[in-house]
Design an enzyme around this catalytic site. Sequence first.
Site, PDB file in Angstrom:
ATOM      1  CG  ASP A 115      45.392  41.455 -15.677  1.00 21.92           C
ATOM      2  OD1 ASP A 115      45.544  40.829 -16.735  1.00 21.92           O
ATOM      3  OD2 ASP A 115      46.090  41.274 -14.653  1.00 21.92           O
ATOM      4  CB  SER A 116      43.318  47.458 -13.633  1.00 23.25           C
ATOM      5  OG  SER A 116      44.290  47.504 -14.659  1.00 23.25           O
ATOM      6  CD  GLN A 117      43.831  45.150 -18.612  1.00 20.14           C
ATOM      7  OE1 GLN A 117      44.200  45.586 -17.520  1.00 20.14           O
ATOM      8  NE2 GLN A 117      44.686  44.715 -19.529  1.00 20.14           N
ATOM      9  CE1 TYR A 148      38.025  38.404 -15.018  1.00 15.13           C
ATOM     10  CE2 TYR A 148      36.421  36.629 -14.775  1.00 15.13           C
ATOM     11  CZ  TYR A 148      37.602  37.121 -15.309  1.00 15.13           C
ATOM     12  OH  TYR A 148      38.351  36.316 -16.133  1.00 15.13           O
ATOM     13  N   GLY A 169      33.504  39.718 -27.300  1.00 18.79           N
ATOM     14  CA  GLY A 169      32.363  40.628 -27.336  1.00 18.79           C
ATOM     15  C   GLY A 169      31.045  39.946 -27.612  1.00 18.79           C
ATOM     16  CG  LEU A 187      31.840  33.153 -27.333  1.00 16.83           C
ATOM     17  CD1 LEU A 187      32.822  33.011 -28.492  1.00 16.83           C
ATOM     18  CD2 LEU A 187      30.949  31.928 -27.244  1.00 16.83           C
ATOM     19  N   GLY A 188      33.188  34.607 -23.153  1.00 14.88           N
ATOM     20  CA  GLY A 188      33.962  34.612 -21.913  1.00 14.88           C
ATOM     21  C   GLY A 188      33.043  34.453 -20.719  1.00 14.88           C
ATOM     22  CG  LEU A 228      42.883  32.321 -23.409  1.00 13.93           C
ATOM     23  CD1 LEU A 228      44.285  32.550 -23.977  1.00 13.93           C
ATOM     24  CD2 LEU A 228      42.946  31.251 -22.352  1.00 13.93           C
ATOM     25  CB  VAL A 229      37.452  34.789 -25.547  1.00 14.67           C
ATOM     26  CG1 VAL A 229      36.641  34.693 -26.850  1.00 14.67           C
ATOM     27  CG2 VAL A 229      36.692  34.125 -24.411  1.00 14.67           C
TER      28      VAL A 229
END
Lengths: 181, 304
Positions: A153-155, A160, A125, A128-129, A118-119
């Site tokens: 999760d789908s979104q 990834y 954007g 960082l993630g 999580l960021v």
Amino acid sequence: MHTCPLSAYKQGECGRISVGILNNNTTQTEPDGTVEEILFSSGGDIDVYDLQALCDKVGWPRRSLSKLAAALKNSYMVATLHSLRKSPGSEGNDQKKLIGMARATSDHAFNATIWDVLVDPGYQGQGLGKALVEKLIRALLQRDIGNISLFADSQVVEFYQNLGFEPDPVGIKGMFWYPKY
Amino acid sequence: MEISAAAATSAAAAVPMHIVEGHTTKKTMELKWVSRRSRGGKIQMEKTMKMPSESKPKAPETLQALVPVFISTNPSHVNPDDLSDLFIACNLSCHRFPNYVDAGGGRCVVEAVDLHKLRVALSHSSVLVSVFCKPNDVIGCSSSSSSFLKEKQQQQQQQKKKKIVGFGELLQNVVMPVTPLNSQLIGFGRAVSDLGLTASIYDVMVLPSLRGMGIGRMIVKRIIRMLTSRDIYDIAALCSENERSFFKVCGFGDDILGSTAMMYTRSSVSTNPQDNQIVKRAGRKLLLVPPLSKTLPYSKTMKS
């Protein structure tokens, strides 16, 4: 500020605090001279109350603090991002804020699962993630831990995929236990 | 370890699949009985013992043996060498993308497990479940033993003849119960957990000749019990195609939140040989180690 001490130095693991100064740090100077730095850490330097606040910010359901603390303590690696703001004239009063985290569990040899990436929405954007996840992957591969998995999760599947993850490779599917009452 | 003799005396009645259970709640080891269903679906008590000299074992459908197995959650009962043998017998690998070697005769087998790494993995697993059974019972249940098993069993075979006496057999198991010391590792499973929120199950396996008797389910059930007793309910398993129906029977299903399982499989991004790319081998995959970026992009302006 509450501090929940977690083992920052684990024997024989990549538990050393690496505060990236040279290549991982990013500094931004504001008009009034306030300097903001983004600090990476992989030593488990994390306050569980800060983490819960961050989870609230991204809209995740609340989880028990003690379970969160246990999960962090027993993770193979916890990578964190803090923003450090130094204002001129407020020497020593630096504002440190948790803005990102990712963790992985592992058997230290073959398998690892990445959980809880999580960021802070205000810092999203910017890569960082991506940096957090890549840090985990790097550390895992350097220890020859080759089965790196996660449940997306789908979104965020595309996010990834861009990092080199493949959905359901070779027909592997994730299944979860559902207790029958 | 307790054995209920009540089950043994009801010779004529049909006996349910899961018969005897230990009484103590804090046990790490238990004796259990598993049996193969007979053709008609009803299980009978008579026990047939395979004579070592028999060349042709009976067809599985008529086999109605009750086999005592010993299930343990004690990590010290797991011998890494025996576990490695079990991996080979099941043709499984610790790598998700294993390297296959041609074993001749068109058979593709996985590489043997790195024993040192296996030890490390075992020592960092939150739950370890191992199932043992007496070598004679392994022979008895094999309808088609692999040559590997036959070799191992030939060393353990005894030449004395055994009369087929159902109750006498059971009595022998009371006198010389199966323990990890006198028996063979035939099933295994482990889980890795953060002991707070989540757990992942890995490497569930049962010797091929002993499948279909509920041992695999017993293993998964025990793993789940160990996890839920520590308040872990978020239990995941990465299943290959042929494991899916098995885990479904064990109470697993697709993620209720619709998440997708993903694995890191990137091997290379650049075709330029000048780029210094570090790769790490994982089974048959060469995984790319993400290179360190010089600086992070920081484009957002902060409000003061």
